[in-house]
Scaffold this active site. Structure first.
Site, short mmCIF file in Angstrom:
data_model
loop_
_atom_site.label_atom_id
_atom_site.label_comp_id
_atom_site.label_asym_id
_atom_site.label_seq_id
_atom_site.Cartn_x
_atom_site.Cartn_y
_atom_site.Cartn_z
N THR A 24 0.83 -1.21 0.00
CA THR A 24 0.00 0.00 0.00
C THR A 24 0.86 1.25 0.00
O THR A 24 0.46 2.29 -0.53
CB THR A 24 -0.93 -0.02 1.23
OG1 THR A 24 -1.85 -1.09 1.06
CG2 THR A 24 -1.70 1.27 1.40
N THR A 104 1.62 -4.14 4.31
CA THR A 104 1.42 -4.40 5.74
C THR A 104 0.92 -5.82 6.00
O THR A 104 1.10 -6.35 7.10
CB THR A 104 0.40 -3.42 6.34
OG1 THR A 104 -0.86 -3.57 5.67
CG2 THR A 104 0.88 -1.98 6.25
N ASP A 105 0.29 -6.45 5.00
CA ASP A 105 -0.44 -7.68 5.29
C ASP A 105 0.44 -8.84 5.75
O ASP A 105 0.03 -9.63 6.61
CB ASP A 105 -1.28 -8.09 4.07
CG ASP A 105 -2.50 -7.18 3.89
OD1 ASP A 105 -2.81 -6.43 4.83
OD2 ASP A 105 -3.11 -7.22 2.81
C1 SIN Z 1 -1.03 -2.90 2.79
O1 SIN Z 1 0.12 -2.70 2.43
O2 SIN Z 1 -1.52 -2.22 3.74
C2 SIN Z 1 -1.94 -3.90 2.16
C3 SIN Z 1 -1.45 -4.47 0.91
C4 SIN Z 1 -0.19 -5.24 1.07
O3 SIN Z 1 0.03 -5.87 2.11
O4 SIN Z 1 0.59 -5.27 0.10
#
Ligand code: SIN
Length: 340
Positions: A24, A104-105
């Site tokens: 993200t 983040t995932d």
């Molecule tokens: C994010 O980064 O918050 C979600 C998408 C990902 O993990 O690439």
């Protein structure tokens, strides 16, 4: 590699490699008010750096685009590529630290993998964002600046892999994502953050106790033993465990209820798996705390291993590395989990 600041202008600044993998933080939506319907990993690393001019007074930066993935799709070959690239960069006298931008995932899984396989005491700092680069109040630029600030800080050396997020500095071992949307999504349950970073200042309030990086027996390689995760819940059957054993899985991590307790039907299936040589690790789906050995299950009798305070996803990372390093049997594997 693209060097964006000149060493002759800032000869005393640390040299930090920024490795972009997507997420993200590199996401874009058609509308600045849209923070959920966007495409992750579409903004290149040069653009991420360009919106943070203050970086040039913190470090000399060399940027690399390692991948452009939504981290839900993180896969082991990319882990191998990333860890090997970090080890190569850190072995060079030209690089003082590394920052990895990531989704983040699955950030907590990648961070822990690197914590166990990076062979250097130079800082490695992961960061990310909850809002895409196109959003109003995007959190990525400040998180990136803070991550580079932490990577350039002398006190970050020897602390293992760090995560800089929303002004906090976390250990890769402890940090978990705890919110689907909040900019303070990353927390270290039970133990708290290692420290904080704000306006160029870095302060550590505690240090990492368990061995990491140079002090581990793990090396990154191309081979990843098949290890999967199953969950225990009301009414669960033994179907998933039996299917995994039939598929030749080397290890199973169970996300148990409470103190790693397991529904009777799944517990019997896991005991059968353990008796066939499959490594069975009990963790908890609760989100904090630890799983006591021989607490909720008779681990000694069943041949199970306790994950301690590792969540199921991090327990899977450790089990894969331990099996790849030749670890076998519940006694030896329990020692690994008690150590790392
Ligand atoms: C994010 O980064 O918050 C979600 C998408 C990902 O993990 O690439």
């Amino acid at each position: 590699m693209n060097t964006i600041t000149s060493s002759s202008v800032f000869p005393s600044l640390s040299r930090i490699a920024v490795l972009a993998t997507g997420g993200t933080i590199a996401g874009a939506a058609a509308d600045a008010t849209n923070t959920s319907g966007y495409q992750a990993g579409v903004v290149g690393v040069d653009q991420l750096l360009a919106v943070v001019p203050a970086l040039s007074s913190v470090a000399r930066i060399a940027a690399e685009q390692i991948a452009s993935v939504d981290s839900k799709d993180m896969a082991m070959p990319l882990w191998t590529t990333l860890a090997q690239r970090i080890n190569t960069l850190l072995a060079s006298d030209e690089i003082d630290g590394v920052v990895v931008t990531h989704g983040t995932d699955t950030l907590e899984e990648t961070a822990y993998l690197l914590h166990l396989t990076v062979k250097s005491d130079k800082p490695v700092v992961l960061t990310a964002a909850m809002r895409p680069a196109s959003a109003l109040s995007a959190d990525g630029p400040l998180n990136l600046l803070n991550a580079v600030t932490v990577a350039a800080h002398a006190g970050s050396r020897g602390q293992g892999v760090l995560v800089a997020f929303n002004n906090r500095i976390h250990s890769a071992r402890d940090v978990v994502k705890t919110s689907t949307y909040a900019v303070d999504a990353f927390q270290s349950p039970e133990v708290g953050a290692l420290g904080w970073v704000q306006d160029g200042r870095v302060e550590f309030q505690r240090s990492v106790v368990r061995p990491h990086t140079l002090a581990t027996e793990f090396v990154i390689g191309p081979n990843w033993p098949l290890v999967e995760i199953v969950t225990s819940y009301a009414g669960v059957s033994r179907l998933a465990v039996d299917a995994l054993v039939g598929a030749g899985v080397r290890g199973i991590v169970v996300a148990g209820t409470g103190n790693g307790s397991i529904h009777a039907s799944v517990q019997q299936a896991l005991a059968d798996a353990a008796s066939q040589g499959v490594a069975v690790v009990r963790s908890s789906r609760v989100g904090s705390g630890h799983v006591m050995r021989n607490g909720a299950a008779a681990d000694d009798a069943l041949g199970f291993i306790s994950a301690g305070s590792l969540n199921p996803y991090k327990a899977r990372v450790l089990l894969m590395l331990a099996l790849a390093a030749g670890g076998a049997g519940p006694v030896a594997l329990q020692k690994v989990f008690d150590t790392y």
